[in-house]
Enzyme design. Structure first.
Site, PDB file in Angstrom:
ATOM      1  N   ASP A 159       5.906   6.447  -3.202  1.00  0.00           N
ATOM      2  CA  ASP A 159       7.329   6.212  -3.456  1.00  0.00           C
ATOM      3  C   ASP A 159       7.577   6.276  -4.956  1.00  0.00           C
ATOM      4  O   ASP A 159       6.690   6.663  -5.703  1.00  0.00           O
ATOM      5  CB  ASP A 159       7.752   4.850  -2.870  1.00  0.00           C
ATOM      6  CG  ASP A 159       9.210   4.854  -2.403  1.00  0.00           C
ATOM      7  OD1 ASP A 159      10.082   5.252  -3.202  1.00  0.00           O
ATOM      8  OD2 ASP A 159       9.455   4.480  -1.245  1.00  0.00           O
ATOM      9  N   HIS A 239      12.241   9.971  -3.570  1.00  0.00           N
ATOM     10  CA  HIS A 239      11.302   8.842  -3.687  1.00  0.00           C
ATOM     11  C   HIS A 239       9.955   9.338  -4.196  1.00  0.00           C
ATOM     12  O   HIS A 239       8.907   8.970  -3.670  1.00  0.00           O
ATOM     13  CB  HIS A 239      11.142   8.146  -2.330  1.00  0.00           C
ATOM     14  CG  HIS A 239      12.312   7.272  -1.978  1.00  0.00           C
ATOM     15  ND1 HIS A 239      12.591   6.108  -2.641  1.00  0.00           N
ATOM     16  CD2 HIS A 239      13.287   7.423  -1.043  1.00  0.00           C
ATOM     17  CE1 HIS A 239      13.688   5.554  -2.128  1.00  0.00           C
ATOM     18  NE2 HIS A 239      14.139   6.329  -1.170  1.00  0.00           N
ATOM     19  N   GLU A 306      17.171   9.578   1.349  1.00  0.00           N
ATOM     20  CA  GLU A 306      17.801   9.266   0.066  1.00  0.00           C
ATOM     21  C   GLU A 306      17.389  10.202  -1.066  1.00  0.00           C
ATOM     22  O   GLU A 306      16.982   9.735  -2.126  1.00  0.00           O
ATOM     23  CB  GLU A 306      17.465   7.830  -0.335  1.00  0.00           C
ATOM     24  CG  GLU A 306      17.937   6.805   0.673  1.00  0.00           C
ATOM     25  CD  GLU A 306      17.574   5.393   0.238  1.00  0.00           C
ATOM     26  OE1 GLU A 306      18.383   4.484   0.492  1.00  0.00           O
ATOM     27  OE2 GLU A 306      16.489   5.201  -0.339  1.00  0.00           O
ATOM     28  N   GLU A 457       9.642  -4.901  -1.671  1.00  0.00           N
ATOM     29  CA  GLU A 457      10.133  -5.181  -3.032  1.00  0.00           C
ATOM     30  C   GLU A 457      10.056  -6.662  -3.349  1.00  0.00           C
ATOM     31  O   GLU A 457       9.716  -7.061  -4.465  1.00  0.00           O
ATOM     32  CB  GLU A 457      11.592  -4.740  -3.177  1.00  0.00           C
ATOM     33  CG  GLU A 457      11.803  -3.236  -3.266  1.00  0.00           C
ATOM     34  CD  GLU A 457      12.009  -2.599  -1.903  1.00  0.00           C
ATOM     35  OE1 GLU A 457      11.616  -3.204  -0.880  1.00  0.00           O
ATOM     36  OE2 GLU A 457      12.569  -1.485  -1.863  1.00  0.00           O
TER      37      GLU A 457
END
Lengths: 514, 514
Positions: A159, A239, A306, A457
């Site tokens: 990522d 990513h 994304e 995260e």
């Protein structure tokens, strides 16, 4: 001490499991008939119970028929997985409700259980990029997955913030991409990205953390013994921050690319793999070659979510590719890459899976979609339309709608010591997940199943991870194993009051049920 | 994922600790004045906060004065221990209530704390004989002890079921004495000792588990950094089953001695060290020599509890000793041994401590008593008379009455997955412990303090151990650190609702408060 000896008898009696109680199983079996009587195995651990095993091709894949009589235990199954799941059921049947331990000698209630899964993709995902947990913790997750009859481990290995898989041909991926100079410390305040003083106080150098080929083989062997398929994810074209920090030449704008991994934020970067640069395509092919060598999984995850278009719009190579391939607009470059790697992997006998964004363009039917958004608008709506839409168009789908399946969302516990990224997925909501919700009858054959996603995260260590995964992953296991609605949450809840004790006595830092 | 980024701000805000809340400290400090304002340290971890440290001989031992102003942090203390405990308080001040993590940058409320312990022996005992936990788990216990300002680790290393300390001169102690062929499995039914079939099904071969001199040195160094004294216990003359299984010649009746360790029960054996055999005395002296070499503690625990007299009555050597020493009755042999080893260790600059039974005979004043019984009758009465009696007679005493301080007793939780030996010590009862209860005013100077005892017959692993130790050890820490009654359980309870989250977020398998 004497006083102890005096009360041993009473205590032992109290700690004894009442074998006549209704057996507590999670996930619940499809059909269980409890008979009177008990089978006393002459052994003390479940693994060594003598089981009469037979194959019965008429049973469904992964299914089994388990019969316990006062005379012994027999299992019929169509395949090895079925026999394995019968063993897991046996473990829970033998387990005391009061302790996670088997009562010895083993007292098994006489039952007939006919059981099989509702879905064939019963998954748990783990993000080891934002935080790294390592071999032992991954094995722990695999153990608990198998115990709950989950069979797919979706391993998020690359990522923006890190690259966790060593690729011999590209050493910089892990030399540079596996370490982060400014990773948020626990308790840090991630909403002040950019403010240098805040970053210095709130961050720590993190890593390098990554897996070698030997580490991966060790984990794959461990998973295989537990009938778990490990699906690795290599994120492209977005990513990709860690990769292009290590090899800026594979980004559209090398000069800007390196910055991403240095900064301290989470989320996704504007710098992505260049769709126009043939070197970038070769690089990704080499990476996927290595992945195919290592991982036996027939399905490889290529990410796809994304991916910002900004750089592609500005990049001459990307615009040239657009023309050369006769594509209408910049957006189509992602579909072009998806097609390219779908074909590349197909030649190697693999199928791609990707986040639902990959289905936006023209891609082969063979591509599997993983639906995380709950509407075509990114995370706004509240219906599972994008997953349903993918199935309608004939794509096999794995459902993981963030509003139900993201376990980095709050559990809404009164007494919760951990941080969450936000959201709201209490146990009852997690249990309400139905992969086929909103999917047209005729398209349901395309719903392979679902999974929970454990983004990390705000998950710093294994205790934190366990607290967020359990008990919610029990709800996921039951949602994917048992036939769809109507399911009774309160029946599940009652079983969980017992089952949670088993998890705690195994040392699982399991959160309260509510 | 974008959706994540969108809610980071909200989530971070929510996870932020309100520094204006009343600081939660366990144990409670003697005197705390909270001022308005906050000191923002420019560092992210407490260890690296710049603290102005000064010595102030007028402060009590282990005490400190901690001042946090908007300008910075200063600590005054009479000794290094005081400065260390100020650091522990600082850790808790800095810790978010919501997460075990420090908020970063550190926001410390402005306070003035004047603090010192009520007792100088603030202990936790661990039985590593019935079950063995190993170096890493012992370090974990030491960490949590220091965090709660406990300063004595009573290490129970030898007993009937095992010998855990390698003694180079006597290799059989660990070759034979550190392993057990029939140790109870978790969930086993220990009340059927003797029934061969039950034993075979319920037991497992356990060990060999023991500590080498290097292991011990590593643990001692770890404890010293945390201002914890490690007091080793070598049990004599009873609870010697493992030793005399390894060296039957040191028992009164060698032929019978070997059996003890083979059987599967808990408790204490009739075979004990021979009081009449000079070889046995030499053996114990050599063992204690090695213990003195290894352990810096000025106090050495020689056990002394529950020594049956049966063998001594039958043993010609013991009866000869009786005559030779001009003792009245067989009972006096224990006092004779106690005197012998008290003098032996005194020559080496050490003092003995022993379970309260050692005080029954004529022993030197220098001998310290550890009171576990709550009346002269073995575990029957309900007053702390034996401890009080010891103090009255002028012995220094450490109080550990089983009815309040044995954490292998039930916590009375609705939802408890673990086994207990019996008893009844819920959190409130643990908190009610007062070492001076029942002790005459003029004898209180002899009360050194107290400790919890963690016997492990029914404690199989570290998760099990943590569940039984926490939160009750927090109650013990406060009972020993803060001035005696009146203490307010509900004030403690309110703080524990926050403090328990800190423990859980550290991965401590901490039981519910009730």
């Amino acid at each position: 001490m004497n006083i102890k000896c005096l009360i041993v008898a009473a205590s032992a009696a109290l700690s004894c499991w009442n074998v006549f109680a209704e057996p507590v199983l999670v996930p619940a079996p499809r059909k269980m008939t409890v008979r009177s009587g008990v089978y006393c195995a002459s052994v003390a651990d479940v693994g060594s119970i003598e089981v009469q095993e037979m194959r019965d091709a008429s049973l469904p894949p992964e299914g089994y028929r388990l019969t316990v009589t006062t005379g012994g235990v027999s299992v019929a199954s169509a395949d090895a997985a079925g026999a394995f799941y019968a063993r897991q059921t046996l473990r829970q049947l033998a387990e005391g409700a009061a302790t996670g331990a088997a009562s010895a000698p083993l007292a098994l209630p006489c039952v007939e259980i006919v059981d099989s899964p509702a879905y064939r993709w019963r998954g748990a995902h783990l993000d080891e990029v934002r935080h790294f947990f390592g071999k032992e913790n991954v094995k722990r997750v695999l153990d608990l997955m198998a115990y709950h009859k989950l069979n797919v481990f979706h391993w998020h290995l690359t990522d923006d913030e890190g690259w966790r898989l060593e690729i011999p041909a590209y050493p910089e991926l892990t030399r540079i991409g596996a370490a982060r100079p400014n990773s948020w410390k626990r308790g840090g305040k991630p909403h002040k990205v950019g403010d240098r003083r805040v970053i210095d106080r709130n961050t720590e150098s993190y890593g390098p953390y990554f897996y070698t080929a030997d580490d991966v083989r060790e984990i794959l062997a461990y998973a295989a013994e537990r009938h778990i398929t490990v699906v690795p994810e290599i994120e492209l074209p977005g990513h990709a921050g860690a990769a292009i920090t290590a090899y800026p030449q594979f980004a559209c704008m090398p000069e800007g690319a390196r910055e991403r991994i240095w900064d301290a934020g989470w989320g996704n970067t504007v710098d992505v793999f260049c769709a126009g640069n043939d070197e970038t395509i070769r690089f990704l092919e080499r990476v996927l070659d290595h992945v195919c060598e290592l991982f036996p999984s027939k399905i490889i995850h290529i990410g796809g979510d994304e991916c910002p278009r900004k750089r592609w719009k500005e990049c001459p190579k990307c615009q040239a590719r657009l023309k050369a391939e006769g594509l209408k607009e910049t957006n189509d470059l992602q579909a072009w890459m998806t097609r390219h790697f779908a074909q590349y992997l197909e030649k190697r006998g693999r199928r791609i899976i990707g986040w639902d964004e990959i289905l936006s363009g023209d891609v082969p039917r063979s591509a599997i979609g993983m639906s995380w958004r709950t509407s075509q608008k990114n995370g706004t709506g509240d219906k599972l339309t994008s997953g349903a839409e993918g199935a309608r168009r004939g794509h096999d789908m794995v459902m993981a709608p963030h509003l139900l399946c993201y376990y980095d969302y709050r559990q809404e516990l009164a007494d919760d010591p951990f941080q969450y990224i936000g959201g709201h997925v209490p146990l009852e909501k997690a249990y309400s997940f139905d992969p086929c919700e909103g999917v047209a009858e005729e398209a349901r054959a395309h719903v392979l199943g679902g999974q929970c996603c454990n983004w990390t995260e705000f998950t710093w260590n294994e205790h934190d991870l366990a607290w967020k995964m359990w008990p919610r992953t029990c709800a996921m296991a039951e949602a994917l194993w048992t036939a769809p609605a109507p399911r009774d949450f309160w029946d599940f809840y009652k079983r969980m009051e017992v089952h949670r004790r088993r998890l705690i006595s195994r040392g699982v830092n399991c959160a309260p049920l509510r």
